[in-house]
Scaffold this active site. Sequence first.
Site, PDB file in Angstrom:
ATOM      1  N   LYS C 164       0.832  -1.203   0.000  1.00 16.36           N
ATOM      2  CA  LYS C 164       0.000   0.000   0.000  1.00 16.36           C
ATOM      3  C   LYS C 164       0.870   1.257   0.000  1.00 16.36           C
ATOM      4  O   LYS C 164       0.552   2.252  -0.669  1.00 16.36           O
ATOM      5  CB  LYS C 164      -0.925  -0.004   1.226  1.00 16.36           C
ATOM      6  CG  LYS C 164      -1.726   1.263   1.444  1.00 16.36           C
ATOM      7  CD  LYS C 164      -2.634   1.585   0.270  1.00 16.36           C
ATOM      8  CE  LYS C 164      -3.712   2.600   0.617  1.00 16.36           C
ATOM      9  NZ  LYS C 164      -3.252   3.796   1.293  1.00 16.36           N
ATOM     10  N   HIS C 167       2.058   1.752  -3.442  1.00 24.53           N
ATOM     11  CA  HIS C 167       0.902   2.277  -4.181  1.00 24.53           C
ATOM     12  C   HIS C 167       0.819   3.797  -4.010  1.00 24.53           C
ATOM     13  O   HIS C 167       0.653   4.537  -4.978  1.00 24.53           O
ATOM     14  CB  HIS C 167      -0.382   1.602  -3.670  1.00 24.53           C
ATOM     15  CG  HIS C 167      -1.646   2.292  -4.075  1.00 24.53           C
ATOM     16  ND1 HIS C 167      -2.133   3.407  -3.422  1.00 24.53           N
ATOM     17  CD2 HIS C 167      -2.534   2.029  -5.061  1.00 24.53           C
ATOM     18  CE1 HIS C 167      -3.260   3.802  -3.996  1.00 24.53           C
ATOM     19  NE2 HIS C 167      -3.522   2.973  -4.991  1.00 24.53           N
ATOM     20  N   GLU C 171       1.267   6.842  -6.641  1.00 20.03           N
ATOM     21  CA  GLU C 171       0.206   7.844  -6.705  1.00 20.03           C
ATOM     22  C   GLU C 171       0.777   9.267  -6.651  1.00 20.03           C
ATOM     23  O   GLU C 171       0.351  10.140  -7.408  1.00 20.03           O
ATOM     24  CB  GLU C 171      -0.740   7.588  -5.525  1.00 20.03           C
ATOM     25  CG  GLU C 171      -1.850   8.562  -5.302  1.00 20.03           C
ATOM     26  CD  GLU C 171      -2.470   8.337  -3.901  1.00 20.03           C
ATOM     27  OE1 GLU C 171      -2.829   7.175  -3.590  1.00 20.03           O
ATOM     28  OE2 GLU C 171      -2.557   9.300  -3.133  1.00 20.03           O
TER      29      GLU C 171
END
Lengths: 304, 304, 304, 304
Positions: C164, C167, C171
């Site tokens: 995460k 991620h 982003e």
Amino acid sequence: MELGLIGLGKMGGNMRERIRRAGHTVIGYDRNPDLADVGSLKELVDTLAAPRVVWIMVPAGGPTQSTVDELAELLSPGDLVVDGGNSKWTDDKKHSEELAAKGIGFVDAGVSGGVWGLENGYALMVGGSVENVAKVQPIFDALKPEGDYGFVRAGEAGAGHFAKMVHNGIEYAMMQAYAEGWELLEAVPEVTDVREIFRSWKEGTVIRSWLLDLAVNALQEDEHLTGLRGYADDSGEGRWTVEAAIDHAVPLPAITASLFARFSSRQEDSPSMKMVAALRNQFGGHAVTDASGRVAKEHKTPGA
Amino acid sequence: MELGLIGLGKMGGNMRERIRRAGHTVIGYDRNPDLADVGSLKELVDTLAAPRVVWIMVPAGGPTQSTVDELAELLSPGDLVVDGGNSKWTDDKKHSEELAAKGIGFVDAGVSGGVWGLENGYALMVGGSVENVAKVQPIFDALKPEGDYGFVRAGEAGAGHFAKMVHNGIEYAMMQAYAEGWELLEAVPEVTDVREIFRSWKEGTVIRSWLLDLAVNALQEDEHLTGLRGYADDSGEGRWTVEAAIDHAVPLPAITASLFARFSSRQEDSPSMKMVAALRNQFGGHAVTDASGRVAKEHKTPGA
Amino acid sequence: MELGLIGLGKMGGNMRERIRRAGHTVIGYDRNPDLADVGSLKELVDTLAAPRVVWIMVPAGGPTQSTVDELAELLSPGDLVVDGGNSKWTDDKKHSEELAAKGIGFVDAGVSGGVWGLENGYALMVGGSVENVAKVQPIFDALKPEGDYGFVRAGEAGAGHFAKMVHNGIEYAMMQAYAEGWELLEAVPEVTDVREIFRSWKEGTVIRSWLLDLAVNALQEDEHLTGLRGYADDSGEGRWTVEAAIDHAVPLPAITASLFARFSSRQEDSPSMKMVAALRNQFGGHAVTDASGRVAKEHKTPGA
Amino acid sequence: MELGLIGLGKMGGNMRERIRRAGHTVIGYDRNPDLADVGSLKELVDTLAAPRVVWIMVPAGGPTQSTVDELAELLSPGDLVVDGGNSKWTDDKKHSEELAAKGIGFVDAGVSGGVWGLENGYALMVGGSVENVAKVQPIFDALKPEGDYGFVRAGEAGAGHFAKMVHNGIEYAMMQAYAEGWELLEAVPEVTDVREIFRSWKEGTVIRSWLLDLAVNALQEDEHLTGLRGYADDSGEGRWTVEAAIDHAVPLPAITASLFARFSSRQEDSPSMKMVAALRNQFGGHAVTDASGRVAKEHKTPGA
């Protein structure tokens, strides 16, 4: 004054020599008996008269930690430990507290100077209480270069290594600056004598510096550096500088770019650029090359 | 020898003085009659004995171009033009060819030294044929610092300004390096005397340099630079350095980061960060702030 | 199945709702009694039948740590804790070991989806042993989007939050990519309709994405984002991504540039650019501006 | 309507097919007679009824320039030229003026879609006067994807290629974002299934996109991309994006980092890192390695 010095490698050995030349007594210990004046840490401590000052000059991390731990057992209240290695500044706070619990003082000292320090002196950035720093001042005075510069008490424990860490971060970006400029000059055929350009920059320019002098020396030995690989290790301080910047939300684009350039220099092949190559092939049918350099795929048909 | 010098501003005026001190004759022209020795370019050319050497020291771009154009009309075959301004190196090739068509020689000279050049000498990076450079050598010798450094013939026409451009690119990244290190030190409360750290670095360190000396001077005047805005112009060479790197596929991460930091410093507010803020609000309901700093939107409900 | 859920804020509340819609029983606890189904952690544990599954959805750091500590006391061997917050992945290993010492299982779950998750489902990246993950699978199935994607077991404990975290690093750089492109388009007068360009990109382009859709939404509401400040917070994962990269010597230039752009966006004035301005004034006599924007110094005389 | 299409390579051939499927008449010319419908540019022009629309789909630079030059001779006032290649936007202004002098209109069209365009449609970013764009609208409608998106008139001549150029700049940084994240995940042993993480991200995440889908496809074919070299070409638009940013003083750190990563990927060895290695050896006696990887120098003695 009298100093115990632990770690007599390239740096420690030269430092012992420079301190002795200044008239101080240095009792050195090293795991290598050929280098050592005493046979054990215990013997070192027993030989020194209290209150003792013991300077640790061993690799950062585990070796420094275990030396601090041993000294915490061997030394007496009122003694003082100096960590002159390349410790991470956050370790200093821990060591300072560990030793303070036994009544032992602590000073951290970032030392710059490399192989030139024996003759020119070492730049010292130290952290610790004013009283503790004062106890080591004669040694600092012996190590530092002559003149008004080269020594600073940067703050409490940890501040010395922090200042030295930032020094090294700046150093990374300065080296990268010269390196990028050199690469660009070498890439342009109209520029016919890059070595001579660097040499000329030694006077009158905005970018004259000791590092530039070293670059000129290096080019004198090997004009296009053909004998070297473009491979650069990093000793930790650059990484810690960026980490400290992230902790304090300080943007460090040039220093970080310099650190990443070193990381890239050590990769045989770049994993991220494999992914970029794979993506280019997926959407554009761009040719990709396999590990041996042959064209591996081309004109990919979508859906195939 | 005799030199015609066009442009007697801050740089040109000091250079005239230094050349005269070396015993040469300088006839200066400037649009400002208070500064000029002659009333027009034509009078300048008429006053000089052939073969003439005329040094242009006016702003790059239009002013330099129109001066070259006028000189192309006024000078005679065998004369020589030196462009000592901050011209883009690609202009040099054009000027060289334009003048060569009239039998007039051309040399480009990148000049470093700023306000310190009058006393310390100017570092010179020149481009042009060996013969043409030789014709100006007495003037170069007068301008350069004493000693073995500070002058280089970097290649054919354009190479002088190219080398000076790269010098400035390196300068950008070095300044950024010190600036980043300084910001990080100032951000950490444990470090109590940043100015003194910088001062100590003047001797014995890897990062000692003339720019460091200037940083120390600046901090002496204003310890935390509170009187300054974090705003930095750029004079063009940094941009050209990155453009040249792109043309030759040379990665320049640190120099480019330094250029971009200057661009950012001149923005009242960052458009790109408005977009980032807008995106964060769209997907996460993160608060965004309006131009006055108040929270403008929060907890956005999807679909609302 | 039955789930205990601790933390019923924006995220936790929506997640409870989505899990309930899937037919599961959720007993929620929150410090705010208006949101909670039970009055205390102890009551939560007592209400659930063993073997229990308790999902923590509170802020990372202290609040998560103290909740783990309390659960370690309250739960029984065979129970299982899920940390669905934004914990640093290195904390997961610690929590996993702390709970394992009491016979309690641990799974970490990185959750993406923001305010859109209730309707569209949450992407889940989980870490833990295969057995432990299997015990929570019905809840994961309820939370994830319909279809084949949106759930992954990334590895042992910590791997979920690590995935995460990466991620979020990706982003950051994607948002920065659109933001930079938008700023450039807005800067060029020849481009007359930037909003319409972004809108057109929603189909047929290489850069179409959900984030692009959000950018189009944002521009729909405020064509030039004039109502926003260029100010972007960061929630930690971006910093940890860069730290993890440094630990593994992985160069992350684009992600790091995106993080630093956020840092810069939060500075009223850039300390580093003050230093650059000061240096420019020192060597070149370049004008510097004071805090109010007035020219503060110019044409500095060397030595003065 | 009737269209002349010059250049029937991979892109042009597919575009001819898609336009024909929409019911229009395309007369194609290519230097390769196997692909062409007519034998020469003159025959192409003669075959089309006035007022003609001729679409150029040949490589940017020389080939496009010479085609524009020939068309300027062959076409009649009232005709229109579309440049659908990858021309630099500054060329468009030149071409527009050159053709306007003969009464011929000009529209530039940035075309995205790669090998997927034939089936999915091409995203089009066009520049030119409203009247000229309207003349080509039926062709644009045939090429673009179905639905509300995929076409924009971005401004006057040049704005189409400018918008496409920025699209590609954004694309560079997005690819780099995924690539960096992938490299980091692959570097950490605790993360056991990177391919599955990427696959899971296709739904519910903030970073879902078409490029992510392509990354998943690529990993499906080769889980660790072991068959590829980390080598990425660049087609020009990324360079032009950075150049345009520099012209407008817009900071583009992430896009530029992505461009530089491609430059680095194509170097067998990094010249700048040779210089860094040389400097480290000069001041620290750090070992350097020669081209074959053997340690070449170590423990350099100063002055030796």
